[in-house]
Design an enzyme around this catalytic site. Sequence first.
Site, PDB file in Angstrom:
ATOM      1  N   PRO A   2       0.781  -1.131   0.065  1.00 54.88           N
ATOM      2  CA  PRO A   2      -0.015  -0.046   0.096  1.00 54.88           C
ATOM      3  C   PRO A   2       0.846   1.234   0.209  1.00 54.88           C
ATOM      4  CG  PRO A   2      -0.097  -1.110   2.006  1.00 54.88           C
ATOM      5  CD  PRO A   2       0.633  -1.845   1.025  1.00 54.88           C
ATOM      6  N   GLU A   3       0.578   2.260  -0.852  1.00 54.47           N
ATOM      7  CA  GLU A   3       1.442   3.404  -0.848  1.00 54.47           C
ATOM      8  C   GLU A   3       0.215   4.676  -0.156  1.00 54.47           C
ATOM      9  OE1 GLU A   3       2.754   4.737  -4.739  1.00 54.47           O
ATOM     10  OE2 GLU A   3       3.342   2.768  -4.915  1.00 54.47           O
TER      11      GLU A   3
END
Length: 275
Positions: A2-3
């Site tokens: 996840p960014e």
Amino acid sequence: MPELPEVETIARGLAQNLTGDVIESVWLGNKPEPLKSPPGEIVGTLEQARIAGVRRVGKHIVVDLSRRSPVASRRKKRAQWIVHLGMTGRLLIAQPDIAVPKHTHAILRLRSGRELRFVDPRRFGRLAVVRHSFQAPGSEPLDMGVESFAVLFRRRKTPIKSALLNQSLLSGIGNIYADESLFRAGVRPRRRAASLTRAELQRLYGAVQEVLREAIAAGGSSVSDYVDANGDAGFFQFQHRVYGREGEPCLVCRTPVKRIVIAGRSAHYCPKCQK
Ligand SMILES: [Zn+2]
């Protein structure tokens, strides 16, 4: 992994679902990796704390905790629970009768009757508690002006792509959004960071803001009943222009998108649109 936009979306979903609930009890698994604070400290800080809010700081999920009891110490009142999802970490809100998935490392039983479960097969995720205001190491890209953004890259000899990924400079930008930002700015990923002109830095600053905000909006629009921190479904609306499109035509000029490797990470760019 996840960014920033995914973590923002997850944090917003958790805030909607959990704010106001109280953590009644905590179970921790016996794998040491996910626990960045001593287990006793995590349990002691979380149990009987009220979830005052959930937000994103860098790529971390910060759960603000408060205590109802006036006899509790002032330090405990300001405690925060910090979750980093790592590669495969997820926070699931579940009814207790739903089977606990494999690789569950923490279960928080809530006053509402639900459970908040931390599941992480690869165990790169981290759980910690802090008693001060948590700060991510790098600057928050969405909270900074173009001047402080430009200063980050001054005299930096690394490729601009690596500088964008450097979490001690900017907090939360990962591979996908770095590639997409560089494409929109018209800058090749291998360019030395210090070689970017004033105009290029300005374009890159604008592109980073635009890409992150668009991705958050795309995720946020489908997040109302978000319970799975995987987030995939929410992000199909964010169209990658170069990331993962090696050999496919550039959406602007039809030149095939190139893929190279910089410091062990893949980078995608259009050889015609990016200089
Ligand atoms: Zn192109």
